[in-house]
Enzyme design. Structure first.
Site, PDB file in Angstrom:
ATOM      1  N   ASN A  47       0.840  -1.194   0.000  1.00  0.00           N
ATOM      2  CA  ASN A  47       0.000   0.000   0.000  1.00  0.00           C
ATOM      3  C   ASN A  47       0.877   1.247   0.000  1.00  0.00           C
ATOM      4  OD1 ASN A  47       0.545  -0.837   2.788  1.00  0.00           O
ATOM      5  ND2 ASN A  47      -0.954   0.669   3.464  1.00  0.00           N
ATOM      6  N   GLU A  49       0.148   5.199   0.629  1.00  0.00           N
ATOM      7  CA  GLU A  49      -0.828   6.210   1.033  1.00  0.00           C
ATOM      8  C   GLU A  49      -0.465   7.565   0.455  1.00  0.00           C
ATOM      9  OE1 GLU A  49      -2.217   4.194   5.234  1.00  0.00           O
ATOM     10  OE2 GLU A  49      -1.032   6.035   5.334  1.00  0.00           O
ATOM     11  N   CYS A  58      -3.979   0.568  -2.688  1.00  0.00           N
ATOM     12  CA  CYS A  58      -3.856  -0.592  -1.805  1.00  0.00           C
ATOM     13  C   CYS A  58      -2.825  -1.575  -2.368  1.00  0.00           C
ATOM     14  CB  CYS A  58      -5.203  -1.291  -1.670  1.00  0.00           C
ATOM     15  SG  CYS A  58      -6.506  -0.248  -0.991  1.00  0.00           S
ATOM     16  N   GLU A  60      -3.047  -4.750  -3.027  1.00  0.00           N
ATOM     17  CA  GLU A  60      -3.540  -5.668  -4.058  1.00  0.00           C
ATOM     18  C   GLU A  60      -3.550  -4.989  -5.429  1.00  0.00           C
ATOM     19  OE1 GLU A  60      -5.570  -6.487  -0.100  1.00  0.00           O
ATOM     20  OE2 GLU A  60      -5.070  -4.718  -1.266  1.00  0.00           O
ATOM     21  N   CYS A  94     -10.305  -4.538   0.280  1.00  0.00           N
ATOM     22  CA  CYS A  94     -11.448  -3.622   0.211  1.00  0.00           C
ATOM     23  C   CYS A  94     -12.251  -3.907  -1.061  1.00  0.00           C
ATOM     24  CB  CYS A  94     -10.972  -2.171   0.246  1.00  0.00           C
ATOM     25  SG  CYS A  94     -10.145  -1.617  -1.272  1.00  0.00           S
ATOM     26  N   CYS A  97     -10.463  -3.073  -4.371  1.00  0.00           N
ATOM     27  CA  CYS A  97      -9.458  -4.082  -4.735  1.00  0.00           C
ATOM     28  C   CYS A  97     -10.118  -5.352  -5.259  1.00  0.00           C
ATOM     29  CB  CYS A  97      -8.561  -4.398  -3.541  1.00  0.00           C
ATOM     30  SG  CYS A  97      -7.371  -3.086  -3.217  1.00  0.00           S
TER      31      CYS A  97
END
Length: 139
Positions: A47, A49, A58, A60, A94, A97
């Protein structure tokens, strides 16, 4: 729960990669390792940010974008392994993703989840996203 040696090794690789995550705001580091059908190598993602939270990516999707940029658009996912810095729970991807994974994976795609220290669960993509929006719906 029992996992094969390749998945265990991928989880260890994800654990190592997790320290590369850029998570200054949430402090929640996540790493993902994906395997593509027909390829031996794994693709890693973490990830990343952003102060503008919508700019965050993210782990993934980071791995998925890397796979497309390395191998092209005609890839198919074989499995996904995910680890986070959570000491207790295995956190699923999430919704964004999951929707991104369905673009390059089948509903029965195995997703292996672990916490900070160990692999804990296996789900299929369909388990986690039972009513996905798929490309066939817009053709």
């Amino acid at each position: 729960m029992s996992f094969n040696d390749e998945i265990k090794e991928a989880f260890k690789e994800a654990q190592k990669s997790r320290s590369k995550a850029y998570a200054p705001y949430s402090k929640f580091q996540v790493a993902s390792v994906i395997k593509l059908k027909g390829r031996k190598e794994w693709v890693r993602g973490v990830n990343v940010e952003n102060a503008s939270y919508g700019g965050t990516i993210c782990a993934e999707r980071s791995a998925l974008v890397s796979a497309v940029s390395q191998f092209g658009k005609d890839i198919e996912l074989e499995w996904v392994v995910i680890t986070s810095s959570n000491p207790k729970e295995a956190i699923p991807p999430c919704g964004l993703c999951l929707q991104s994974l369905i673009e390059f994976g089948k509903p029965d795609l195995p997703i292996y989840l672990g916490n900070k220290d160990e692999l804990l669960k296996t789900h299929t993509l369909k388990d986690l996203l039972p009513h996905s929006f798929q490309s066939e719906m817009i053709k």
